[in-house]
Motif scaffolding. Sequence first.
Motif, PDB file in Angstrom:
ATOM      1  N   ILE A 164       0.822  -1.220   0.000  1.00 47.07           N
ATOM      2  CA  ILE A 164       0.000   0.000   0.000  1.00 47.07           C
ATOM      3  C   ILE A 164       0.854   1.267   0.000  1.00 47.07           C
ATOM      4  N   SER A 165       2.093   1.157   0.466  1.00 43.45           N
ATOM      5  CA  SER A 165       2.980   2.333   0.501  1.00 43.45           C
ATOM      6  C   SER A 165       3.354   2.817  -0.898  1.00 43.45           C
ATOM      7  N   ALA A 166       3.080   1.995  -1.917  1.00 44.49           N
ATOM      8  CA  ALA A 166       3.359   2.413  -3.301  1.00 44.49           C
ATOM      9  C   ALA A 166       2.322   3.400  -3.820  1.00 44.49           C
ATOM     10  N   ILE A 167       1.172   3.492  -3.155  1.00 42.90           N
ATOM     11  CA  ILE A 167       0.065   4.322  -3.625  1.00 42.90           C
ATOM     12  C   ILE A 167       0.106   5.692  -2.948  1.00 42.90           C
ATOM     13  N   PRO A 168       0.157   6.792  -3.717  1.00 42.34           N
ATOM     14  CA  PRO A 168       0.156   8.124  -3.104  1.00 42.34           C
ATOM     15  C   PRO A 168      -1.134   8.386  -2.326  1.00 42.34           C
ATOM     16  N   PRO A 169      -1.079   9.178  -1.252  1.00 45.06           N
ATOM     17  CA  PRO A 169      -2.299   9.504  -0.506  1.00 45.06           C
ATOM     18  C   PRO A 169      -3.331  10.186  -1.421  1.00 45.06           C
ATOM     19  N   GLY A 170      -4.617   9.830  -1.243  1.00 41.67           N
ATOM     20  CA  GLY A 170      -5.683  10.465  -2.024  1.00 41.67           C
ATOM     21  C   GLY A 170      -5.708  10.074  -3.483  1.00 41.67           C
ATOM     22  N   CYS A 171      -5.065   8.950  -3.830  1.00 41.59           N
ATOM     23  CA  CYS A 171      -5.011   8.514  -5.231  1.00 41.59           C
ATOM     24  C   CYS A 171      -6.414   8.155  -5.731  1.00 41.59           C
ATOM     25  N   PRO A 172      -6.850   8.744  -6.860  1.00 40.44           N
ATOM     26  CA  PRO A 172      -8.179   8.383  -7.400  1.00 40.44           C
ATOM     27  C   PRO A 172      -8.166   6.960  -7.960  1.00 40.44           C
ATOM     28  N   PRO A 173      -9.356   6.359  -8.131  1.00 45.47           N
ATOM     29  CA  PRO A 173      -9.397   4.976  -8.603  1.00 45.47           C
ATOM     30  C   PRO A 173      -8.987   4.806 -10.067  1.00 45.47           C
ATOM     31  N   HIS A 174      -9.103   5.873 -10.861  1.00 45.93           N
ATOM     32  CA  HIS A 174      -8.763   5.766 -12.287  1.00 45.93           C
ATOM     33  C   HIS A 174      -7.972   6.996 -12.724  1.00 45.93           C
ATOM     34  N   LEU A 175      -6.867   6.736 -13.410  1.00 47.12           N
ATOM     35  CA  LEU A 175      -6.002   7.819 -13.877  1.00 47.12           C
ATOM     36  C   LEU A 175      -5.618   7.557 -15.325  1.00 47.12           C
ATOM     37  N   GLN A 176      -5.253   8.642 -16.005  1.00 44.98           N
ATOM     38  CA  GLN A 176      -4.776   8.521 -17.382  1.00 44.98           C
ATOM     39  C   GLN A 176      -3.543   9.406 -17.529  1.00 44.98           C
ATOM     40  N   PHE A 177      -2.494   8.817 -18.043  1.00 48.37           N
ATOM     41  CA  PHE A 177      -1.234   9.543 -18.209  1.00 48.37           C
ATOM     42  C   PHE A 177      -0.863   9.583 -19.686  1.00 48.37           C
ATOM     43  N   LEU A 178      -0.486  10.768 -20.158  1.00 53.66           N
ATOM     44  CA  LEU A 178       0.087  10.894 -21.500  1.00 53.66           C
ATOM     45  C   LEU A 178       1.534  11.330 -21.327  1.00 53.66           C
ATOM     46  N   TYR A 179       2.428  10.640 -22.014  1.00 57.72           N
ATOM     47  CA  TYR A 179       3.861  10.897 -21.853  1.00 57.72           C
ATOM     48  C   TYR A 179       4.410  11.575 -23.094  1.00 57.72           C
ATOM     49  N   ASP A 180       5.338  12.516 -22.877  1.00 55.02           N
ATOM     50  CA  ASP A 180       5.894  13.235 -24.025  1.00 55.02           C
ATOM     51  C   ASP A 180       7.243  12.668 -24.459  1.00 55.02           C
ATOM     52  N   VAL A 181       7.621  11.514 -23.903  1.00 54.33           N
ATOM     53  CA  VAL A 181       8.882  10.879 -24.310  1.00 54.33           C
ATOM     54  C   VAL A 181       8.569   9.695 -25.203  1.00 54.33           C
ATOM     55  N   ASN A 182       9.451   9.423 -26.132  1.00 54.23           N
ATOM     56  CA  ASN A 182       9.240   8.292 -27.020  1.00 54.23           C
ATOM     57  C   ASN A 182       9.540   6.995 -26.281  1.00 54.23           C
ATOM     58  N   GLY A 183       8.855   5.965 -26.660  1.00 52.16           N
ATOM     59  CA  GLY A 183       9.063   4.669 -26.038  1.00 52.16           C
ATOM     60  C   GLY A 183       8.081   3.687 -26.619  1.00 52.16           C
ATOM     61  N   PRO A 184       8.164   2.436 -26.212  1.00 54.85           N
ATOM     62  CA  PRO A 184       7.310   1.426 -26.850  1.00 54.85           C
ATOM     63  C   PRO A 184       5.850   1.487 -26.448  1.00 54.85           C
ATOM     64  N   ILE A 185       5.519   2.165 -25.327  1.00 52.07           N
ATOM     65  CA  ILE A 185       4.157   2.041 -24.793  1.00 52.07           C
ATOM     66  C   ILE A 185       3.101   2.684 -25.683  1.00 52.07           C
ATOM     67  N   GLY A 186       2.318   1.826 -26.297  1.00 43.29           N
ATOM     68  CA  GLY A 186       1.062   2.260 -26.909  1.00 43.29           C
ATOM     69  C   GLY A 186       1.155   3.134 -28.138  1.00 43.29           C
ATOM     70  N   GLU A 187       0.052   3.144 -28.881  1.00 42.56           N
ATOM     71  CA  GLU A 187      -0.028   3.936 -30.097  1.00 42.56           C
ATOM     72  C   GLU A 187       0.030   5.429 -29.792  1.00 42.56           C
ATOM     73  N   ASN A 188      -0.591   5.817 -28.672  1.00 46.15           N
ATOM     74  CA  ASN A 188      -0.639   7.247 -28.371  1.00 46.15           C
ATOM     75  C   ASN A 188       0.124   7.578 -27.089  1.00 46.15           C
ATOM     76  N   ASN A 189       1.076   6.691 -26.736  1.00 47.16           N
ATOM     77  CA  ASN A 189       2.006   6.999 -25.643  1.00 47.16           C
ATOM     78  C   ASN A 189       1.288   7.275 -24.326  1.00 47.16           C
ATOM     79  N   SER A 190       0.250   6.528 -24.055  1.00 54.83           N
ATOM     80  CA  SER A 190      -0.526   6.792 -22.848  1.00 54.83           C
ATOM     81  C   SER A 190      -0.794   5.510 -22.071  1.00 54.83           C
ATOM     82  N   LEU A 191      -1.137   5.681 -20.799  1.00 60.65           N
ATOM     83  CA  LEU A 191      -1.538   4.564 -19.952  1.00 60.65           C
ATOM     84  C   LEU A 191      -2.837   4.931 -19.237  1.00 60.65           C
ATOM     85  N   PHE A 192      -3.794   3.994 -19.238  1.00 61.10           N
ATOM     86  CA  PHE A 192      -5.005   4.140 -18.437  1.00 61.10           C
ATOM     87  C   PHE A 192      -4.820   3.241 -17.226  1.00 61.10           C
TER      88      PHE A 192
END
Length: 504
Positions: free
Chosen positions: A338-366
């Motif tokens: 549980i210590s890996a989770i920041p306080p007040g973390c919402p149940p669903h998040l979406q991140f868009l990254y501006d660095v190139n890498g293999p993750i996903g067609e649109n460089n995002s994680l849900f």
Amino acid sequence: MTNISSHKTKSRVAVIGAGIGGLTAAALLAHRGYSVLVLDQALVPGGCASTFKRQGFTFDVGATQVAGLEPGGIHHRIFSELAIDLPDATPCDPACAVYLPGESTPINVWRDPQKWQEERQRQFPGSEPFWQMMSVLFEASWQFQGRDPVLPPRNLWDLWQLAQAVRPSTFITVPYTLFTVGDALRFYGLGKDQRLRTFLDLQLKLYSQVSAEETALLYAATALSVSQLPQGLFHLQGSMQVLSDRLVTSLERDGGKLLMRHTVEQIQVKNDQANAVVIRNQKTGEVWTEVVDHVVANVTVQNLVQLLGEKAPAGYQKRVEKLPPASGAFVVYLGVDISAIPPGCPPHLQFLYDVNGPIGENNSLFVSVSHPGDGRAPEGKATIIASSFVDPTPWWQGENYQQLKQQYTEDAIARLGQYFYLKPETIIHVEAATPRTFAHYTGRDRGMVGGIGQRIPTFGPFGFANRTPIQNLWLVGDSTHPGEGTAGVSYSALTVVRQIQAEF
């Protein structure tokens, strides 16, 4: 509600696929007096909304949010008819916290409409006329949908259902039928608002499978508004599996039968009418033919064509072949302290990254995060599930599959580590799924997820119908009603059940 008229008890229905769409259709048909057999090649029912357990953690395979639990919502309506209890759930508020590249403060998609309006006005100055138009279109579309139209209509009965659902307010939507979200942004002078477009791209990709530029406007109006009251998204207590488990209970109570580890190898057609399915028992290898009156296929439209083989109508097959490539998914499942989770973390998040890498067609994680007491993790622990849309093709080519999977996993964890405290001492379990994993466990063609992209030629009135060109063969699932997860496929199931009943 009691079973309906005994003359229907002789009507036999085979349902291919025990995903939520198939189970909903099966449970409703069994409750209405049909003889129902459900077949699925997997170990557990639920399809892309099933779960698996590891080291005390329960992971939702794909879908992690549910719409339609509110009074009058589709799950509420169906569970009420079946006389089974709705699962316990907590509202998602915010429905999603969206982090754009280089930003440490999220855009919170609040459940309260007023709060969401204030948030978007602050985040996207000058965009309110666009959002107001979306709200008007959503209201008209939602009321229309609530009257159970059949879209697209394929015979006079379908057309009559559609006509009965139309009201004067429905006509507000007609001029926008051929508009995309991109068109609407330009109309309101927001075409060059890159930050708004980026946010819309991220949110719409989850629902429509395509960018704002391509997403049909009327479809987007629903997808972008369904997370606010009086609707809303919900996080189920226990896991997503509870939905399919309750549908199975209802099915079996009403005399229906579910066979897992049974593969349907062919749909037989005689005189342009589906009349049997060829079934293989995976454990024994036994193959037999089940003669039925109706076949309900809870499969992708690509799988349906394969099951028909040479009996697939040429025009239908051609349309399927011409579809733009579907998305696959890469998913990483983490069991953490549980210590890996920041306080007040919402149940669903979406991140868009501006660095190139293999993750996903649109460089995002849900990302979906469990919360204490929701049944997904032991005390003092939590689950993190992060998914990204990917092109399925590379996962089926060459011999570097394991290397590609490892690369994606490491990259996803590194990116998640920018928000979560992910260190060797906080990570307890790591597992990943790829398009090949989804193909293996769900049977979906090439492991595709999320249904057909909701572009103008393939949404709503122009999409694939539940009523196929072959009589007594019905299509349910996200090829016919994609993007709203379990709610969408449940609408498709209810439509098919009504159509089957109308055949008599």
